[in-house]
Design a protein around this motif. Structure first.
Motif, PDB file in Angstrom:
ATOM      1  N   GLU A  14      55.301  42.765  39.476  1.00 41.71           N
ATOM      2  CA  GLU A  14      55.931  41.862  38.432  1.00 41.71           C
ATOM      3  C   GLU A  14      55.168  40.800  38.204  1.00 41.71           C
ATOM      4  OE1 GLU A  14      59.648  40.314  39.991  1.00 41.71           O
ATOM      5  OE2 GLU A  14      60.541  42.620  40.135  1.00 41.71           O
ATOM      6  N   LEU A  16      52.033  40.232  37.470  1.00 42.01           N
ATOM      7  CA  LEU A  16      50.911  39.729  38.293  1.00 42.01           C
ATOM      8  C   LEU A  16      49.981  39.314  37.552  1.00 42.01           C
ATOM      9  CD1 LEU A  16      50.142  40.160  41.481  1.00 42.01           C
ATOM     10  CD2 LEU A  16      48.891  42.051  40.753  1.00 42.01           C
ATOM     11  N   SER A  42      52.877  44.191  34.510  1.00 43.03           N
ATOM     12  CA  SER A  42      54.119  44.777  35.555  1.00 43.03           C
ATOM     13  C   SER A  42      54.132  46.157  35.471  1.00 43.03           C
ATOM     14  CB  SER A  42      55.447  44.174  35.096  1.00 43.03           C
ATOM     15  OG  SER A  42      55.214  42.755  34.871  1.00 43.03           O
ATOM     16  N   LYS A  70      46.382  42.965  48.490  1.00 45.42           N
ATOM     17  CA  LYS A  70      46.158  41.678  49.117  1.00 45.42           C
ATOM     18  C   LYS A  70      44.439  41.565  49.374  1.00 45.42           C
ATOM     19  CE  LYS A  70      48.881  38.779  50.502  1.00 45.42           C
ATOM     20  NZ  LYS A  70      49.226  37.718  49.941  1.00 45.42           N
ATOM     21  N   GLY A  77      52.842  35.900  40.104  1.00 45.37           N
ATOM     22  CA  GLY A  77      53.744  37.187  39.905  1.00 45.37           C
ATOM     23  C   GLY A  77      54.042  37.369  41.550  1.00 45.37           C
ATOM     24  N   ARG A  78      54.512  38.657  41.453  1.00 53.59           N
ATOM     25  CA  ARG A  78      54.948  39.408  42.849  1.00 53.59           C
ATOM     26  C   ARG A  78      54.710  40.847  42.957  1.00 53.59           C
ATOM     27  NH1 ARG A  78      60.823  39.847  44.829  1.00 53.59           N
ATOM     28  NH2 ARG A  78      60.859  40.940  42.997  1.00 53.59           N
ATOM     29  N   VAL A  79      54.380  41.020  44.238  1.00 48.43           N
ATOM     30  CA  VAL A  79      54.270  42.465  44.610  1.00 48.43           C
ATOM     31  C   VAL A  79      55.198  42.837  45.687  1.00 48.43           C
ATOM     32  CG1 VAL A  79      52.417  43.926  45.770  1.00 48.43           C
ATOM     33  CG2 VAL A  79      51.602  42.209  44.094  1.00 48.43           C
ATOM     34  N   VAL A  80      55.869  43.799  45.502  1.00 47.98           N
ATOM     35  CA  VAL A  80      57.077  44.159  46.409  1.00 47.98           C
ATOM     36  C   VAL A  80      56.623  45.574  46.861  1.00 47.98           C
ATOM     37  CG1 VAL A  80      59.261  44.830  46.816  1.00 47.98           C
ATOM     38  CG2 VAL A  80      58.580  42.793  45.160  1.00 47.98           C
ATOM     39  N   GLN A  84      59.710  45.055  50.286  1.00 47.26           N
ATOM     40  CA  GLN A  84      59.310  43.775  51.038  1.00 47.26           C
ATOM     41  C   GLN A  84      58.561  42.827  49.981  1.00 47.26           C
ATOM     42  OE1 GLN A  84      57.544  43.879  54.934  1.00 47.26           O
ATOM     43  NE2 GLN A  84      57.427  41.845  55.193  1.00 47.26           N
ATOM     44  N   ASP A  85      58.568  41.909  49.705  1.00 46.53           N
ATOM     45  CA  ASP A  85      57.804  40.913  49.075  1.00 46.53           C
ATOM     46  C   ASP A  85      56.610  40.413  49.685  1.00 46.53           C
ATOM     47  OD1 ASP A  85      56.401  39.334  47.371  1.00 46.53           O
ATOM     48  OD2 ASP A  85      58.458  38.066  46.607  1.00 46.53           O
ATOM     49  N   THR A  87      53.820  39.172  48.410  1.00 52.05           N
ATOM     50  CA  THR A  87      53.013  38.312  47.577  1.00 52.05           C
ATOM     51  C   THR A  87      52.369  37.034  48.607  1.00 52.05           C
ATOM     52  OG1 THR A  87      54.184  38.872  45.688  1.00 52.05           O
ATOM     53  CG2 THR A  87      52.661  37.163  45.256  1.00 52.05           C
ATOM     54  N   GLY A  88      53.246  36.313  49.271  1.00 54.76           N
ATOM     55  CA  GLY A  88      53.059  35.081  49.881  1.00 54.76           C
ATOM     56  C   GLY A  88      52.677  35.239  51.595  1.00 54.76           C
TER      57      GLY A  88
END
Length: 353
Positions: A14, A16, A42, A70, A77-80, A84-85, A87-88
């Motif tokens: 999403e 990114l 996205s 990663k 943005g987000r990577v799921v 599971q997210d 991103t962080g």
């Protein structure tokens, strides 16, 4: 073609972004600009399908997949992944997930440690994740060598003793070692001869059917992407400009950039190849440090409308069922005289093997 349906997404990306600062100075560095290598991409990837990603060199394809895995930290943005997210997550938190996300690299020699034997190269991931005893790991490596079409007795050989195609098979075996869910293939056949390309592509498809793998496949060769992909995403200057089912995109492209790319694809039939009209884009790819305002493609676009394309950024929006395009003035049809016949006449890659 994949028959998977909605609701079984393995990967969701999403908005990114990955921006690289441009600095000046040696001791006291000052940021003077930013390269937006990936700028708001996205997409979703369903289990068991292959998403092909195409675009000119420097458009952000490799940076995108490295952010997903990663290997690079996204700017936004987000990577799921598997719900599971990630991103962080820190490197320590990512480690248990690494076994489900593997990669096959472009250079089949540089990606292998020339000082290590094949058995160690393939089995290293098993050892890192604590899978099996030494005897079980050796047996697993020999099984993988056989799966990818190599002799299990090659366990003790070094990479320089293999051909380019064989080395890439070793890279595939290494990616398979820990039974991943997702394999990212970053131009895995671009350094190989055409006949060897066909063998590797057919191997990847066979492995996908056997093990239920999901691929993200990057390539410049549009015939290769057409052969292996279920859906195709076209990138330009860090953005996704079109995303559609493979056949839909190749027969009915909607973005002018996609149409220009497809018009340059070689066709096996000389008569059809001579009769079609090639779309030639004017100018060069813009500087990513200073990209055009609004639509990045508008300085090279034959459908450019002043006061709109250079003012408002087109969103990646649906234009038909599962067909997304980022263009204010999408193509009504492929800008060729005989588009449908051209696609129908294109020979599949396996004919080269």
């Amino acid at each position: 073609m994949s028959t998977v349906g909605a609701g079984n997404e393995l990967l969701v990306v999403e908005d990114l972004k990955k921006h690289f600062p441009v600095t000046r100075g040696i001791v006291f560095q000052k940021e003077i600009a930013t390269v937006k290598a990936v700028d708001g991409v996205s997409f979703t990837l369903r289990e068991g399908e292959t998403l092909g990603i195409v675009g000119e060199s420097g458009c952000g394809k490799s940076t995108l997949v490295r952010c997903i895995l990663k290997l690079l930290e996204p700017t936004g943005g987000r990577v799921v992944f598997q719900g599971q997210d990630i991103t962080g997550l820190s490197r320590r938190e990512m480690r248990p997930l690494r076994r489900n996300m593997m990669m096959v690299f472009q250079d089949p020699y540089a990606s292998l440690n020339a000082r290590k034997r094949v058995g160690f190269i393939i089995g290293e991931a098993l050892e890192l994740h604590g899978i099996g005893t030494p005897a079980e790991r050796k047996r697993r490596v020999q099984e993988l060598l056989e799966v990818v079409g190599l002799n299990p007795e090659h366990y003790n050989r070094f990479p320089h003793e293999f051909s380019g195609g064989q080395r890439q098979r070793i890279g595939v075996a290494r990616a398979l070692a820990v039974n991943p869910k997702l394999i990212v293939c970053d131009e895995p056949v671009s350094a190989l001869d055409v006949s060897v390309q066909a063998q590797i592509l057919n191997l990847l498809k066979d492995l996908q059917r056997e093990f239920g793998l999901t691929y993200v496949f990057i390539a410049h060769d549009l015939n290769v992407v057409r052969h292996i992909s279920d859906r195709v995403m076209v990138m330009y200057l860090g953005k996704a400009v079109e995303l559609a089912d493979r056949d839909e995109l190749y027969i009915h492209p909607k973005h002018p950039y996609t149409g220009a790319l497809l018009s340059a694809v070689p066709i096996a039939s000389p008569d059809i190849g001579r009769a079609r009209k090639q779309v030639v884009l004017e100018g060069d790819v813009p500087n990513p440090i200073n990209p055009p305002v609004a639509c990045n493609f508008h300085p090279r676009c034959p459908r450019f409308h002043q006061g709109h394309c250079d003012v408002e950024t087109p969103p990646l929006a649906p234009i038909a069922h599962d067909h997304l395009v980022a263009c204010h003035y999408p193509l009504e049809r492929w800008p060729m005289d005989i588009a449908d016949r051209s696609v129908a006449a294109a020979q599949p890659v396996e004919s080269a093997g």
